[in-house]
Every structure is written in structure tokens, then in C-alpha cells.
Design a protein around this motif. Structure first.
Motif, PDB file in Angstrom:
ATOM      1  N   ASP A  74       0.837  -1.198   0.000  1.00 42.44           N
ATOM      2  CA  ASP A  74       0.000   0.000   0.000  1.00 42.44           C
ATOM      3  C   ASP A  74       0.874   1.251   0.000  1.00 42.44           C
ATOM      4  N   THR A  75       1.296   1.680  -1.178  1.00 40.09           N
ATOM      5  CA  THR A  75       2.095   2.895  -1.316  1.00 40.09           C
ATOM      6  C   THR A  75       1.530   3.713  -2.470  1.00 40.09           C
ATOM      7  N   PRO A  76       1.918   4.976  -2.567  1.00 40.36           N
ATOM      8  CA  PRO A  76       1.395   5.811  -3.658  1.00 40.36           C
ATOM      9  C   PRO A  76       1.808   5.347  -5.055  1.00 40.36           C
ATOM     10  N   TYR A  77       2.853   4.514  -5.149  1.00 37.63           N
ATOM     11  CA  TYR A  77       3.361   4.119  -6.457  1.00 37.63           C
ATOM     12  C   TYR A  77       2.945   2.710  -6.864  1.00 37.63           C
ATOM     13  N   SER A  78       1.939   2.146  -6.231  1.00 40.09           N
ATOM     14  CA  SER A  78       1.525   0.796  -6.606  1.00 40.09           C
ATOM     15  C   SER A  78       0.847   0.824  -7.972  1.00 40.09           C
ATOM     16  N   LEU A  79       1.066  -0.205  -8.752  1.00 39.80           N
ATOM     17  CA  LEU A  79       0.446  -0.299 -10.070  1.00 39.80           C
ATOM     18  C   LEU A  79      -1.079  -0.345  -9.942  1.00 39.80           C
ATOM     19  N   ALA A  80      -1.562  -1.022  -8.909  1.00 43.55           N
ATOM     20  CA  ALA A  80      -3.010  -1.058  -8.681  1.00 43.55           C
ATOM     21  C   ALA A  80      -3.552   0.339  -8.416  1.00 43.55           C
ATOM     22  N   GLY A  81      -2.784   1.172  -7.715  1.00 41.16           N
ATOM     23  CA  GLY A  81      -3.196   2.549  -7.460  1.00 41.16           C
ATOM     24  C   GLY A  81      -3.257   3.367  -8.740  1.00 41.16           C
ATOM     25  N   CYS A  82      -2.286   3.148  -9.619  1.00 43.70           N
ATOM     26  CA  CYS A  82      -2.280   3.841 -10.916  1.00 43.70           C
ATOM     27  C   CYS A  82      -3.536   3.466 -11.710  1.00 43.70           C
ATOM     28  N   VAL A  83      -3.814   2.179 -11.769  1.00 42.51           N
ATOM     29  CA  VAL A  83      -4.977   1.694 -12.517  1.00 42.51           C
ATOM     30  C   VAL A  83      -6.252   2.251 -11.902  1.00 42.51           C
ATOM     31  N   GLU A  84      -6.356   2.200 -10.593  1.00 42.68           N
ATOM     32  CA  GLU A  84      -7.554   2.676  -9.887  1.00 42.68           C
ATOM     33  C   GLU A  84      -7.871   4.129 -10.241  1.00 42.68           C
ATOM     34  N   CYS A  85      -6.849   4.948 -10.339  1.00 41.40           N
ATOM     35  CA  CYS A  85      -7.053   6.377 -10.575  1.00 41.40           C
ATOM     36  C   CYS A  85      -7.163   6.730 -12.062  1.00 41.40           C
ATOM     37  N   HIS A  86      -6.426   6.064 -12.914  1.00 44.83           N
ATOM     38  CA  HIS A  86      -6.353   6.468 -14.319  1.00 44.83           C
ATOM     39  C   HIS A  86      -7.292   5.702 -15.250  1.00 44.83           C
ATOM     40  N   VAL A  87      -7.934   4.653 -14.792  1.00 43.73           N
ATOM     41  CA  VAL A  87      -8.841   3.901 -15.653  1.00 43.73           C
ATOM     42  C   VAL A  87     -10.103   4.730 -15.931  1.00 43.73           C
ATOM     43  N   ARG A  88     -10.622   4.592 -17.145  1.00 44.26           N
ATOM     44  CA  ARG A  88     -11.841   5.306 -17.546  1.00 44.26           C
ATOM     45  C   ARG A  88     -13.039   4.377 -17.416  1.00 44.26           C
ATOM     46  N   TYR A  89     -14.155   4.922 -16.978  1.00 48.44           N
ATOM     47  CA  TYR A  89     -15.405   4.170 -16.879  1.00 48.44           C
ATOM     48  C   TYR A  89     -16.355   4.656 -17.955  1.00 48.44           C
ATOM     49  N   ASP A  90     -17.065   3.729 -18.585  1.00 44.41           N
ATOM     50  CA  ASP A  90     -18.037   4.137 -19.597  1.00 44.41           C
ATOM     51  C   ASP A  90     -19.338   4.546 -18.922  1.00 44.41           C
ATOM     52  N   GLU A  91     -20.342   4.840 -19.727  1.00 38.57           N
ATOM     53  CA  GLU A  91     -21.622   5.321 -19.188  1.00 38.57           C
ATOM     54  C   GLU A  91     -22.333   4.298 -18.305  1.00 38.57           C
ATOM     55  N   ARG A  92     -21.997   3.013 -18.452  1.00 35.38           N
ATOM     56  CA  ARG A  92     -22.586   1.964 -17.597  1.00 35.38           C
ATOM     57  C   ARG A  92     -21.701   1.656 -16.400  1.00 35.38           C
ATOM     58  N   GLN A  93     -20.669   2.477 -16.184  1.00 33.92           N
ATOM     59  CA  GLN A  93     -19.705   2.326 -15.092  1.00 33.92           C
ATOM     60  C   GLN A  93     -18.873   1.053 -15.197  1.00 33.92           C
TER      61      GLN A  93
END
Length: 144
Positions: A74-93
Motif C-alpha cells: 500500500d504505497t502511492p506508487y503501486s500499479l493497482a493505485g495507478c490503474v484505480e485512478c487512471h482507468v476510464r469508466y463508460d456510461e454503464r460504469q
């Protein structure tokens, strides 16, 4: 022959510059985050955007060492953290995998002509959602 190559060099550089500038301007105009992602509403990433663009791979490699060898996940540089923040959601979430050619990681790596193989093994959407692992790593198929 050498003289001809020496004379042609400035012309070749000018042509390359003319081809590159519109692409660079389009990239600057479009921005560095994908609309519909959590990152689109933030002023900056865990570090300033310019630093993240230049050094993200160093942060990821350091995080790999910390995670694998020390068990710290659990650090600011985790790949999961990058994905969590930068992934796009479509209109159906439904999340769009971050490594698709028109998404955050995929678009930048395609522009820079750099192989993006993180998501051969790692999830490309948060919480193991749809398309979380590349098709070649799905159950029942041979692993490279």
C-alpha cells in the motif's frame, strides 16, 4: 556519397520536425489523462505530472522491489493505485482496460513506441473487473 548524406541531413531533420510538431501539439491539447477517470478531476498525480511522465518507470521498478522483497503493497506508487485512478469508466460504469490503445497507458506507450507488457500479468482494470488480464493469460490457455 558521404557528402550527399551530409547535405541531406538538415532536410531530413526538418521533415521529421514538420511531421512531429502536429502530433506533439495534439498530445498537449488532448491532455495527459483520459476523461471519465478519477485522475481527470485531480490537479496532479502523486508527484507533479512532468515528473511522473519522466520517471514513472523508476517509481514502478522501485515499488516492485518494495512489494516483492519487503511485502509492502500500500504505497502511492503501486500499479493497482495507478490503474484505480487512471482507468476510464463508460456510461454503464464498466472500466475500460487502461492498456487499450486509446486509454491512459496504452495511448502514451503507443505514442512513444514503447512496449507495454505490465498488463500481460497485472490487472488492467480495478478490482479484477472485466478484461483484467490479457487474453493470453486466461485460464486454459498456454502461458508465454
Amino acid at each position: 556519397m558521404a557528402e550527399a548524406l551530409r547535405r541531406a541531413r538538415p532536410v531530413a531533420l526538418a521533415l521529421l520536425w514538420m511531421l512531429a510538431v502536429p502530433g506533439l501539439q495534439a498530445a498537449e491539447t488532448k491532455g495527459h489523462v483520459v476523461e471519465g477517470s478519477r485522475a481527470a478531476g485531480l490537479a496532479e498525480c502523486v508527484k507533479p505530472a512532468a515528473q511522473m511522465r519522466r520517471q514513472h518507470m523508476e517509481f514502478i521498478k522501485h515499488q516492485r522491489i518494495v512489494t516483492v522483497h519487503e511485502g509492502v503493497r500500500d504505497t502511492p506508487y503501486s500499479l493497482a493505485g495507478c490503474v484505480e485512478c487512471h482507468v476510464r469508466y463508460d456510461e454503464r460504469q464498466i472500466p475500460t482496460p487502461i492498456n487499450h490503445p486509446d486509454q491512459f497507458c496504452g495511448a502514451c506507450h503507443a505514442f512513444a513506441a514503447v512496449d507495454l507488457n505490465c498488463f500481460d500479468c497485472h490487472a488492467a482494470v480495478p478490482n479484477g473487473g472485466q478484461e483484467s488480464v490479457s487474453p493470453s493469460r486466461r485460464e486454459g490457455e498456454a502461458h508465454p
